[in-house]
Design a protein around this motif. Sequence first.
Motif, PDB file in Angstrom:
ATOM      1  N   ILE A 173      -2.838  17.047 -27.715  1.00  0.00           N
ATOM      2  CA  ILE A 173      -1.841  16.315 -26.939  1.00  0.00           C
ATOM      3  C   ILE A 173      -1.372  17.245 -25.825  1.00  0.00           C
ATOM      4  O   ILE A 173      -0.946  18.374 -26.094  1.00  0.00           O
ATOM      5  N   ALA A 174      -1.465  16.777 -24.587  1.00  0.00           N
ATOM      6  CA  ALA A 174      -0.935  17.535 -23.454  1.00  0.00           C
ATOM      7  C   ALA A 174       0.436  16.963 -23.116  1.00  0.00           C
ATOM      8  O   ALA A 174       0.576  15.762 -22.908  1.00  0.00           O
ATOM      9  N   ARG A 175       1.420  17.826 -23.098  1.00  0.00           N
ATOM     10  CA  ARG A 175       2.761  17.409 -22.664  1.00  0.00           C
ATOM     11  C   ARG A 175       2.861  17.776 -21.186  1.00  0.00           C
ATOM     12  O   ARG A 175       2.743  18.941 -20.818  1.00  0.00           O
ATOM     13  N   MET A 176       3.072  16.764 -20.376  1.00  0.00           N
ATOM     14  CA  MET A 176       3.073  16.943 -18.938  1.00  0.00           C
ATOM     15  C   MET A 176       4.472  17.327 -18.450  1.00  0.00           C
ATOM     16  O   MET A 176       5.463  17.149 -19.153  1.00  0.00           O
ATOM     17  N   PHE A 219       0.862  -1.164   0.000  1.00  0.00           N
ATOM     18  CA  PHE A 219       0.000   0.000   0.000  1.00  0.00           C
ATOM     19  C   PHE A 219       0.905   1.222   0.000  1.00  0.00           C
ATOM     20  O   PHE A 219       1.812   1.330   0.818  1.00  0.00           O
ATOM     21  N   LEU A 220       0.665   2.122  -0.937  1.00  0.00           N
ATOM     22  CA  LEU A 220       1.485   3.320  -1.055  1.00  0.00           C
ATOM     23  C   LEU A 220       0.659   4.551  -0.695  1.00  0.00           C
ATOM     24  O   LEU A 220      -0.488   4.676  -1.104  1.00  0.00           O
ATOM     25  N   MET A 221       1.256   5.464   0.057  1.00  0.00           N
ATOM     26  CA  MET A 221       0.589   6.709   0.389  1.00  0.00           C
ATOM     27  C   MET A 221       1.245   7.822  -0.423  1.00  0.00           C
ATOM     28  O   MET A 221       2.461   8.013  -0.351  1.00  0.00           O
ATOM     29  N   ILE A 222       0.434   8.506  -1.219  1.00  0.00           N
ATOM     30  CA  ILE A 222       0.938   9.605  -2.039  1.00  0.00           C
ATOM     31  C   ILE A 222       0.082  10.836  -1.801  1.00  0.00           C
ATOM     32  O   ILE A 222      -1.056  10.742  -1.349  1.00  0.00           O
ATOM     33  N   GLN A 223       0.630  11.998  -2.107  1.00  0.00           N
ATOM     34  CA  GLN A 223      -0.166  13.220  -2.050  1.00  0.00           C
ATOM     35  C   GLN A 223      -0.886  13.381  -3.377  1.00  0.00           C
ATOM     36  O   GLN A 223      -0.297  13.141  -4.444  1.00  0.00           O
ATOM     37  N   LYS A 224      -2.143  13.784  -3.327  1.00  0.00           N
ATOM     38  CA  LYS A 224      -2.913  13.989  -4.552  1.00  0.00           C
ATOM     39  C   LYS A 224      -2.207  14.962  -5.492  1.00  0.00           C
ATOM     40  O   LYS A 224      -2.198  14.777  -6.702  1.00  0.00           O
ATOM     41  N   SER A 225      -1.591  15.987  -4.935  1.00  0.00           N
ATOM     42  CA  SER A 225      -0.936  16.998  -5.764  1.00  0.00           C
ATOM     43  C   SER A 225       0.280  16.458  -6.508  1.00  0.00           C
ATOM     44  O   SER A 225       0.760  17.083  -7.449  1.00  0.00           O
ATOM     45  N   ASP A 226       0.787  15.285  -6.115  1.00  0.00           N
ATOM     46  CA  ASP A 226       1.927  14.672  -6.804  1.00  0.00           C
ATOM     47  C   ASP A 226       1.505  13.874  -8.036  1.00  0.00           C
ATOM     48  O   ASP A 226       2.351  13.494  -8.844  1.00  0.00           O
ATOM     49  N   VAL A 227       0.204  13.602  -8.184  1.00  0.00           N
ATOM     50  CA  VAL A 227      -0.275  12.828  -9.330  1.00  0.00           C
ATOM     51  C   VAL A 227      -0.213  13.692 -10.582  1.00  0.00           C
ATOM     52  O   VAL A 227      -0.744  14.801 -10.611  1.00  0.00           O
ATOM     53  N   ILE A 228       0.439  13.170 -11.618  1.00  0.00           N
ATOM     54  CA  ILE A 228       0.554  13.896 -12.885  1.00  0.00           C
ATOM     55  C   ILE A 228      -0.537  13.447 -13.850  1.00  0.00           C
ATOM     56  O   ILE A 228      -1.236  14.259 -14.433  1.00  0.00           O
ATOM     57  N   CYS A 229      -0.694  12.124 -13.994  1.00  0.00           N
ATOM     58  CA  CYS A 229      -1.727  11.584 -14.869  1.00  0.00           C
ATOM     59  C   CYS A 229      -1.929  10.114 -14.542  1.00  0.00           C
ATOM     60  O   CYS A 229      -1.185   9.538 -13.746  1.00  0.00           O
ATOM     61  N   ASN A 236       6.391  15.913 -16.497  1.00  0.00           N
ATOM     62  CA  ASN A 236       7.327  14.790 -16.411  1.00  0.00           C
ATOM     63  C   ASN A 236       7.731  14.283 -17.803  1.00  0.00           C
ATOM     64  O   ASN A 236       8.384  13.262 -17.938  1.00  0.00           O
ATOM     65  N   GLY A 237       7.300  14.997 -18.871  1.00  0.00           N
ATOM     66  CA  GLY A 237       7.650  14.619 -20.228  1.00  0.00           C
ATOM     67  C   GLY A 237       6.656  13.685 -20.895  1.00  0.00           C
ATOM     68  O   GLY A 237       6.727  13.429 -22.091  1.00  0.00           O
ATOM     69  N   ARG A 238       5.731  13.149 -20.161  1.00  0.00           N
ATOM     70  CA  ARG A 238       4.728  12.227 -20.683  1.00  0.00           C
ATOM     71  C   ARG A 238       3.748  12.955 -21.599  1.00  0.00           C
ATOM     72  O   ARG A 238       3.395  14.094 -21.364  1.00  0.00           O
ATOM     73  N   LYS A 239       3.287  12.279 -22.644  1.00  0.00           N
ATOM     74  CA  LYS A 239       2.280  12.829 -23.553  1.00  0.00           C
ATOM     75  C   LYS A 239       0.943  12.186 -23.216  1.00  0.00           C
ATOM     76  O   LYS A 239       0.842  10.964 -23.107  1.00  0.00           O
ATOM     77  N   VAL A 240      -0.095  13.006 -23.069  1.00  0.00           N
ATOM     78  CA  VAL A 240      -1.441  12.514 -22.793  1.00  0.00           C
ATOM     79  C   VAL A 240      -2.353  13.003 -23.911  1.00  0.00           C
ATOM     80  O   VAL A 240      -2.415  14.194 -24.199  1.00  0.00           O
ATOM     81  N   SER A 241      -3.059  12.067 -24.536  1.00  0.00           N
ATOM     82  CA  SER A 241      -3.961  12.400 -25.631  1.00  0.00           C
ATOM     83  C   SER A 241      -5.322  12.834 -25.078  1.00  0.00           C
ATOM     84  O   SER A 241      -5.898  12.147 -24.245  1.00  0.00           O
ATOM     85  N   ILE A 242      -5.797  13.984 -25.549  1.00  0.00           N
ATOM     86  CA  ILE A 242      -7.120  14.484 -25.158  1.00  0.00           C
ATOM     87  C   ILE A 242      -8.047  14.243 -26.343  1.00  0.00           C
ATOM     88  O   ILE A 242      -7.853  14.809 -27.412  1.00  0.00           O
ATOM     89  N   SER A 243      -9.050  13.408 -26.146  1.00  0.00           N
ATOM     90  CA  SER A 243      -9.962  13.107 -27.242  1.00  0.00           C
ATOM     91  C   SER A 243     -10.867  14.313 -27.522  1.00  0.00           C
ATOM     92  O   SER A 243     -11.087  15.153 -26.649  1.00  0.00           O
ATOM     93  N   ARG A 244     -11.389  14.375 -28.755  1.00  0.00           N
ATOM     94  CA  ARG A 244     -12.250  15.501 -29.167  1.00  0.00           C
ATOM     95  C   ARG A 244     -13.376  15.749 -28.184  1.00  0.00           C
ATOM     96  O   ARG A 244     -13.751  16.882 -27.925  1.00  0.00           O
ATOM     97  N   ARG A 245     -13.921  14.683 -27.648  1.00  0.00           N
ATOM     98  CA  ARG A 245     -15.055  14.781 -26.725  1.00  0.00           C
ATOM     99  C   ARG A 245     -14.722  15.603 -25.472  1.00  0.00           C
ATOM    100  O   ARG A 245     -15.592  16.206 -24.868  1.00  0.00           O
ATOM    101  N   TYR A 246     -13.446  15.625 -25.070  1.00  0.00           N
ATOM    102  CA  TYR A 246     -13.037  16.291 -23.834  1.00  0.00           C
ATOM    103  C   TYR A 246     -12.276  17.598 -24.071  1.00  0.00           C
ATOM    104  O   TYR A 246     -11.909  18.269 -23.109  1.00  0.00           O
TER     105      TYR A 246
END
Length: 142
Positions: free
Chosen positions: A117-120, A46-56, A122-132
């Motif tokens: 495309i959102a570039r985060m 079980f890992l405890m993380i802060q919500k603000s540390d979540v990137i995606c 941390n360098g990760r690419k996240v695809s945003i679909s047209r619907r969103y």
Amino acid sequence: MIDEQLNDDEVKIHTKTATTGARILSYIDHFTTDKENLIIRSEEEFLMIQKSDVICAEVRDKTLTVYTKTDRIVTSKSLSAFMEEMKSETFLKVSKAEMLNTQMIDRVEPSFSGNLIARMKNGRKVSISRRYVSKLKERLGI
């Protein structure tokens, strides 16, 4: 302006546009709920993380992968259950299988067929679909 008719924990915000209102709520939300901890069960611990540390986060083959500032956490939780736990205006579902932290976006670029495309950070690419796309633009005030 002080309104004596409001409850002790109630605040009213009046804005000219919905975009401005969404941005104000996002900022307020960032300074309140994002500091909370979240417990994620991985295969071995079980890992405890802060919500603000979540990137995606993304779900593939019924496995949710959460990317934080320092870790990559794999769990069997569903994306909708994870989003419910996050309960924050800072986090936004951007496709059927992905969500992101709007505070961690470095830049947004056009992609194919009206997608973005959102570039985060941390360098990760996240695809945003047209619907969103419209939800993301509203949240970012663009």
